[in-house]
Scaffold this active site. Sequence first.
Site, PDB file in Angstrom:
ATOM      1  N   SER A 157       0.839  -1.192   0.000  1.00 50.49           N
ATOM      2  CA  SER A 157       0.000   0.000   0.000  1.00 50.49           C
ATOM      3  C   SER A 157       0.876   1.243   0.000  1.00 50.49           C
ATOM      4  O   SER A 157       2.069   1.182   0.308  1.00 50.49           O
ATOM      5  CB  SER A 157      -0.936   0.000   1.209  1.00 50.49           C
ATOM      6  OG  SER A 157      -0.184  -0.126   2.392  1.00 50.49           O
ATOM      7  N   CYS A 158       0.282   2.377  -0.323  1.00 48.16           N
ATOM      8  CA  CYS A 158       0.988   3.652  -0.368  1.00 48.16           C
ATOM      9  C   CYS A 158       1.544   3.958   1.017  1.00 48.16           C
ATOM     10  O   CYS A 158       0.828   3.784   1.995  1.00 48.16           O
ATOM     11  CB  CYS A 158       0.022   4.745  -0.798  1.00 48.16           C
ATOM     12  SG  CYS A 158       0.726   6.376  -0.872  1.00 48.16           S
TER      13      CYS A 158
END
Lengths: 80, 381
Positions: free
Chosen positions: A18-19
Amino acid sequence: MSETDERADVTVDAVGSSCPGPLMDLIGKMKSVESGTVVELLSSNEGTEKDLTEWTEQSGHELVDIVDHGDHQSYYVRKR
Amino acid sequence: MTERIVIVGAGTGGIVLANNLAEELATEIDAGDIEVQLVNDGEDHVYKPTWLYVPFGEKTLADATRPLVDLVDDRIDLTIDRVDGVDTDDKTVSLAGAGVDESYDHLVLAMGAQVTPEETPGLAEGGHHFYGPEGAAALRDELAEFTEGHLVVSVVGVPHMCPVAPLEFALMADAWFRDRGLREDVDITYTYPIGRAHGIESVAEWAGPLMDGRDVEVETFFNAERVDPDTKTIHTVEGRELDYDLLVAIPPHDGSDLVREAGLGDDGWVDVDPNTLEARGADDVYALGDVADLPTSKAGSAAHYAAGALADRLASIARGERPTAEYDGKTVCFIESGTDEATYIAFDYEESPTPKPPSKLIHWSKLGYNRSYWLTARGVL
């Protein structure tokens, strides 16, 4: 395999991260490679393109190409 | 036949898991059907968040540690030794000191993360950190003498333990220097690797204006490549340079060679299912806490909640039942935003956090929790 794919010297697989994981993984690799090296970043995160475009514009490293594989993308970045 | 659960590492994840298992499986352990062994390479349990307060003279290193024997349930076989090998085919771990292999039926890896400042040239010589006891003590001495100049708080390594701690340090430093009447003589810059002040977007949106209001300069897309201790300059991957008088860096982190050598994760972090915490590279192996490659923060809180879920799963499996408990990514982090106010964030794999307005009440709650943490370690809270 595309022409760009053949030029990749190193691949960083961040599919599923994920970011800001993918961008951080790429930056971590960029610290350890020589100038001119093309690093391929594999990411399935939708925020990666925006983050990466901003970062390459600021840093002067070159976003050479983006290849869409459907469930993930390859981003090719050349270290300046 | 006795079923053996071996836990490697007695940080927050390992100790909470062990004590929860002791409670959930008390009958089976007392009957000799199940053994739970907790292996740690030191005699103390360490509560790492304490180190944030050491540089400001608000806590001591002794405040961060308690002997494991005082915290671990008597039903647990506590072994002080270093595990230097994992064989997932033979289902054994090797103990370096005793020179023996211990068999397991279920193995839980909870060795935490290691800081590796030496990975960034010049950083160990030119920078300070508060991510270890020696570093926190050295920084305390340095800060006490620092009365003017440029303080740079730089996040060099990501992922790192306690993702909000760098923000906390910068905001606490601002308040600390104000309280001492030195703030006008001290410039503070905070740097972060990506295009905002924090990895979690809502935290960045909260912190950005707060830093601006406190006159803390924020530099984004800032990735230190090397540090020159002689000229006191940070050089970045982006081709930028930043001079400092005192550098407080969050060093690069690393997982464990044990993990790499056992084929459980190429980068030293164990590749796991985020809900069941089962390793993808071997059967009957689990990981929790910082050493697990999870899509959430490397924070004691995440380890705490993951340990509770894993204890339920392992207890079910040990009883021959189908496990149903899962870890949903729950994490709760207090965030100091000065020397007398704080906020907190709560989130999981699905929900992003929303920081509340900082208050003195939350600050005192954080200090209160720090004291009651030892109940968490005992598996009570």
